[in-house]
Write a protein that holds these residues in place. Structure first.
Motif, PDB file in Angstrom:
ATOM      1  N   SER A  59     -13.621  10.702  16.371  1.00 40.71           N
ATOM      2  CA  SER A  59     -13.782  10.397  17.796  1.00 40.71           C
ATOM      3  C   SER A  59     -15.055  10.976  18.388  1.00 40.71           C
ATOM      4  O   SER A  59     -15.597  10.436  19.363  1.00 40.71           O
ATOM      5  N   GLU A 171     -14.462   0.890  23.277  1.00 38.74           N
ATOM      6  CA  GLU A 171     -14.349   1.942  24.279  1.00 38.74           C
ATOM      7  C   GLU A 171     -13.093   1.774  25.133  1.00 38.74           C
ATOM      8  O   GLU A 171     -12.454   2.773  25.501  1.00 38.74           O
ATOM      9  N   ARG A 172     -12.716   0.540  25.442  1.00 44.20           N
ATOM     10  CA  ARG A 172     -11.488   0.303  26.210  1.00 44.20           C
ATOM     11  C   ARG A 172     -10.263   0.806  25.455  1.00 44.20           C
ATOM     12  O   ARG A 172      -9.377   1.444  26.040  1.00 44.20           O
ATOM     13  N   GLU A 174     -10.224   3.068  23.110  1.00 44.15           N
ATOM     14  CA  GLU A 174     -10.298   4.534  23.030  1.00 44.15           C
ATOM     15  C   GLU A 174      -9.852   5.194  24.334  1.00 44.15           C
ATOM     16  O   GLU A 174      -9.367   6.327  24.320  1.00 44.15           O
ATOM     17  N   ARG A 175      -9.983   4.491  25.434  1.00 43.69           N
ATOM     18  CA  ARG A 175      -9.518   5.018  26.733  1.00 43.69           C
ATOM     19  C   ARG A 175      -8.077   4.632  27.023  1.00 43.69           C
ATOM     20  O   ARG A 175      -7.513   5.032  28.038  1.00 43.69           O
ATOM     21  N   GLY A 176      -7.477   3.802  26.166  1.00 42.97           N
ATOM     22  CA  GLY A 176      -6.110   3.349  26.395  1.00 42.97           C
ATOM     23  C   GLY A 176      -5.988   2.235  27.408  1.00 42.97           C
ATOM     24  O   GLY A 176      -4.893   1.956  27.909  1.00 42.97           O
ATOM     25  N   GLU A 177      -7.092   1.539  27.700  1.00 43.28           N
ATOM     26  CA  GLU A 177      -7.086   0.435  28.667  1.00 43.28           C
ATOM     27  C   GLU A 177      -6.786  -0.869  27.935  1.00 43.28           C
ATOM     28  O   GLU A 177      -7.677  -1.648  27.602  1.00 43.28           O
ATOM     29  N   THR A 183      -9.549  -5.573  31.804  1.00 42.49           N
ATOM     30  CA  THR A 183      -9.486  -5.781  30.350  1.00 42.49           C
ATOM     31  C   THR A 183      -9.401  -7.268  30.036  1.00 42.49           C
ATOM     32  O   THR A 183     -10.065  -7.762  29.112  1.00 42.49           O
ATOM     33  N   HIS A 208      -9.899  -1.775  16.102  1.00 36.25           N
ATOM     34  CA  HIS A 208      -9.470  -1.515  17.479  1.00 36.25           C
ATOM     35  C   HIS A 208      -8.868  -2.762  18.130  1.00 36.25           C
ATOM     36  O   HIS A 208      -8.021  -2.648  19.012  1.00 36.25           O
ATOM     37  N   GLN A 266      -7.697  15.330  24.394  1.00 36.81           N
ATOM     38  CA  GLN A 266      -8.067  14.016  24.922  1.00 36.81           C
ATOM     39  C   GLN A 266      -7.618  12.906  23.990  1.00 36.81           C
ATOM     40  O   GLN A 266      -7.035  11.900  24.416  1.00 36.81           O
ATOM     41  N   ARG A 269      -3.810  12.325  24.099  1.00 32.00           N
ATOM     42  CA  ARG A 269      -3.259  11.578  25.228  1.00 32.00           C
ATOM     43  C   ARG A 269      -3.253  10.072  24.954  1.00 32.00           C
ATOM     44  O   ARG A 269      -2.279   9.376  25.248  1.00 32.00           O
ATOM     45  N   VAL A 270      -4.338   9.574  24.388  1.00 32.40           N
ATOM     46  CA  VAL A 270      -4.390   8.139  24.066  1.00 32.40           C
ATOM     47  C   VAL A 270      -3.508   7.837  22.857  1.00 32.40           C
ATOM     48  O   VAL A 270      -2.845   6.798  22.804  1.00 32.40           O
TER      49      VAL A 270
END
Length: 288
Positions: A59, A171-172, A174-177, A183, A208, A266, A269-270
């Motif tokens: 990460s 990146e989305r 990885e941010r959990g979006e 999205t 991903h 961090q 959390r995801v």
């Protein structure tokens, strides 16, 4: 024609185990630039629930898709060596970018050690298409990689292949979006042009992207098939383990350990959203 997304796998909260001394009981190491490779880990867990697994998320260096190839190749070499030093009996490259840029070199560095690598499902897509047009959704580095070019030349010479880089998707995830209007708009920007051009099969060329599959399928519509190569990777891993006499000796469900080169809190959390019930993420031993 679409398939429903696989349900999340819920893991018991367990502490990270020590590497077992018996080779068959040693873990399989799986790595990716970040958490996208969990889509591959999920398929492996489903197919081989008795195999202990060690997942390494790089990460701190994600995403790989726009980095210079030499940087990606160097990171992949370090991560594979880390997994081998940890006692892993085999490795899975859960990153299409690494496969496309350096899998031959990585295997040459570890002769005799089973290394299974994911690659875009171009061959089955070429066999499934009715329109004669398929789309490959991937990172920029995968789209430009010699590995993808070889796949297309070998297995899809008789069909039209539309390759599409999808900046921002990794990146989305990885941010959990994974959903929502923003999205969906980001997905539609790259999926709709392929469908409008006649593609009736879409290949997920980044690990991903399966986490965005419900949105991709919604945007593409029911007449478009979406292919994820992760189940094929799990089957090949099982075959390799048996061929090398490395299959786990017990049918009991085994633990999964998570390492990251990034911030464990961090990443954790995801991770809980992508892999509910996962144990605590551990910092990658050493400098990472």
């Amino acid at each position: 024609m679409t398939a429903p997304p696989a349900p999340p796998i819920r893991e018991p909260a367990v502490s990270a185990p020590a590497v077992p001394p018996a080779l068959g009981g040693a873990p399989v190491g799986v790595f990716d630039s970040g958490l996208g490779g969990l889509s591959v880990l999920r398929a492996i867990r489903t197919a081989l629930p008795h195999e202990p697994l060690l997942y390494l998320a790089d990460s701190a260096h994600a995403p790989y898709g726009d980095k210079p190839p030499t940087v990606i190749q160097a990171r992949a070499a370090v991560l594979l060596q880390t997994l081998r030093a940890a006692g892993c009996k085999a490795a899975v490259v859960a990153c299409n970018t690494v496969t496309g840029l350096s899998i031959q070199a990585l295997r040459a560095q570890h002769p005799g050690w089973p290394i299974v690598a994911i690659e875009p499902a171009v061959k089955p897509a070429a066999q499934l298409t009715h329109s004669g047009i398929i789309g490959v959704l991937a990172t920029r580095n995968t789209v430009c990689s010699p590995g993808l070019a070889r796949l297309i030349a070998t297995h899809a010479a008789q069909v039209r292949v539309l390759t599409q880089a999808c900046p921002g998707w990794v990146e989305r995830v990885e941010r959990g979006e994974l959903d929502g209007p923003d999205t969906e708009a980001a997905v539609a920007a790259f999926v709709r042009p392929l469908c409008d051009a006649g593609a009736d099969v879409l290949v997920l060329g980044c690990t991903h992207y399966p986490f965005l599959r419900p949105v991709i399928e919604r945007v593409a519509g029911p007449r478009v098939t979406v292919l994820d190569p992760a189940p094929a990777v799990a089957r090949e891993l099982g075959r390799q383990l048996h061929a090398h006499g490395l299959a786990a000796p017990t049918p009991a469900a085994a633990a999964v350990t998570f390492w990251t080169s990034g911030d464990p809190a961090q990443v954790g959390r995801v991770l809980q959203r992508l892999w509910p019930g996962a144990p605590a993420v551990l910092a990658l031993p050493g400098a990472g």
